[in-house]
Design an enzyme around this catalytic site. Structure first.
Site, PDB file in Angstrom:
ATOM      1  N   ARG A 171     114.961 -65.696  31.394  1.00 47.85           N
ATOM      2  CA  ARG A 171     116.181 -65.293  32.103  1.00 47.85           C
ATOM      3  C   ARG A 171     115.807 -64.221  33.119  1.00 47.85           C
ATOM      4  O   ARG A 171     114.981 -63.326  32.822  1.00 47.85           O
ATOM      5  CB  ARG A 171     117.226 -64.732  31.120  1.00 47.85           C
ATOM      6  CG  ARG A 171     117.983 -65.789  30.328  1.00 47.85           C
ATOM      7  CD  ARG A 171     118.905 -66.641  31.206  1.00 47.85           C
ATOM      8  NE  ARG A 171     119.672 -67.613  30.435  1.00 47.85           N
ATOM      9  CZ  ARG A 171     119.291 -68.867  30.191  1.00 47.85           C
ATOM     10  NH1 ARG A 171     118.128 -69.305  30.660  1.00 47.85           N
ATOM     11  NH2 ARG A 171     120.067 -69.687  29.505  1.00 47.85           N
ATOM     12  N   GLU A 192     121.022 -64.582  39.710  1.00 48.19           N
ATOM     13  CA  GLU A 192     121.012 -66.008  40.007  1.00 48.19           C
ATOM     14  C   GLU A 192     122.390 -66.491  40.467  1.00 48.19           C
ATOM     15  O   GLU A 192     123.388 -66.101  39.859  1.00 48.19           O
ATOM     16  CB  GLU A 192     120.604 -66.740  38.716  1.00 48.19           C
ATOM     17  CG  GLU A 192     119.924 -68.046  38.957  1.00 48.19           C
ATOM     18  CD  GLU A 192     119.290 -68.578  37.673  1.00 48.19           C
ATOM     19  OE1 GLU A 192     118.400 -67.895  37.111  1.00 48.19           O
ATOM     20  OE2 GLU A 192     119.692 -69.662  37.248  1.00 48.19           O
ATOM     21  N   HIS A 234     115.529 -72.663  38.842  1.00 46.35           N
ATOM     22  CA  HIS A 234     115.919 -72.846  37.435  1.00 46.35           C
ATOM     23  C   HIS A 234     115.807 -74.321  37.001  1.00 46.35           C
ATOM     24  O   HIS A 234     116.802 -74.955  36.640  1.00 46.35           O
ATOM     25  CB  HIS A 234     117.335 -72.304  37.190  1.00 46.35           C
ATOM     26  CG  HIS A 234     117.571 -71.922  35.748  1.00 46.35           C
ATOM     27  ND1 HIS A 234     118.419 -70.913  35.362  1.00 46.35           N
ATOM     28  CD2 HIS A 234     117.075 -72.432  34.584  1.00 46.35           C
ATOM     29  CE1 HIS A 234     118.437 -70.807  34.048  1.00 46.35           C
ATOM     30  NE2 HIS A 234     117.624 -71.731  33.548  1.00 46.35           N
TER      31      HIS A 234
END
Ligand code: DGY
Length: 319
Positions: A238, A267, A285
């Site tokens: 993450r 993000e 991602h």
């Protein structure tokens, strides 16, 4: 028949599975469902099948109402869910561990190769149309054989990444809350160390820990300074585990050699300085982004929701 709200597009097989037993209200996409629309749609839901892009917090749980029994995230990471708020309301939260382990480890290994061998730079060079020719010192990278991989967070994905790295001739050290299965440690030749030692001895540091208050900015300026100047950082976990501004400045000043990122602190926004640097590989991602994996994730999330709706414990509960 219960009402299931699916907050974004998921593979059709999962929708069909849910629809065979319940009324399903699935957001068709392709854009993300907006917050207001989400709060409106969850009202009266018995189950919410959520994507990691949606924040599942107390406001949303209250908007759903007291009949809500389960939140099934289509992701292994669940930092988008306020789990204590679910528990307080006797709502089961569930995730999708296991099914995305190999896909994510493949991307971690891909980023290790891309960053150490400068593959992104080479690709950008060719596409730029610039003149180039083979040269003894042209775009030299760094070999993996005999180097050390430091795995931060040695769960399933960390172990799968270590297994791949071992096949490339790397030695493995890891930092984890607990020792791993001794047989797996022996198979990988993996040694457990603390974070300081890991940062000091690793040629590549790969992050695989969950994100939460304890791991926020786990890797900041101090930790980057503790790495070798020839080392690389890879993050497929993450974004906010890494202080992105500190990383950009370490990369710019050559305090570490390079980085490979699949996830970002804010993000989908990427720190603007990272976009200017050649020594960082940036992926959007993609960790679990294969047809097979996304289908398996959606099916497991559907199974989690269906189990709770029929009064059973789900296959992958969080709380
Ligand atoms: C997860 O499942 O947490 C991944 O980040 C999705 O790609």
């Amino acid at each position: 028949m219960s009402r299931v709200v699916v907050t974004g597009r998921v593979p059709e097989a999962a929708i069909e599975k849910l629809r065979a037993e319940h009324e399903v209200d699935a957001w068709p996409g392709p854009e993300s469902i907006g917050r207001e629309e989400l709060l409106r749609r969850v009202a009266g839901a018995d189950a919410v099948v959520s994507l990691l892009t949606e924040r599942i917090d107390a406001e949303l749980l209250d908007a759903a109402g007291p009949q809500l029994k389960v939140v099934a995230n289509v992701a292994v990471g669940y930092d988008n869910i306020d789990v204590p708020a679910c528990t307080e309301r006797s709502i089961v939260a569930a995730n999708t561990p296991g099914v995305l382990t190999d896909a994510t480890a493949d991307i971690a290994m891909g980023l290790i190769l891309m960053s150490t061998r400068r593959l992104g730079e080479g690709e950008r060079l060719i596409r730029s149309g610039q003149a180039w020719k083979w040269g003894m010192f042209f775009l030299l990278g760094s070999s993996l054989q005999g180097k050390t991989l430091g795995v931060v967070g040695m769960g399933g994905i960390g172990q799968a990444t270590a297994r791949r790295a071992k096949a490339f001739g790397m030695d493995i050290v890891y930092q984890s809350r607990s020792d791993i299965d001794p047989e797996i440690a022996a198979e990988l030749g993996a040694r457990r160390v603390d974070l300081n030692e890991l940062l000091a001895v690793s040629d590549v540091v790969s992050l695989h820990c969950p994100y939460g208050p304890a791991t926020h900015h786990l890797i900041g300026a101090e930790q980057l300074a503790a790495m070798k100047s020839s080392a690389y950082l890879v993050n497929t976990a993450r974004g906010p585990i890494v202080d992105e501004a500190a990383l950009a400045s370490a990369l710019r000043d050559g305090r570490i050699a390079g980085a490979g990122l699949d996830v970002y602190e804010h993000e989908p926004r990427v720190h603007p300085e990272l976009l200017e640097l050649e020594n960082v590989v940036l992926l959007p991602h993609l960790g679990s982004a294969t047809v097979e994996t996304r289908t398996a994730m959606a099916m497991l999330a559907a199974d989690n929701a269906l189990a709770v709706l029929s009064g059973e414990r789900p296959p992958a509960p969080i709380n």
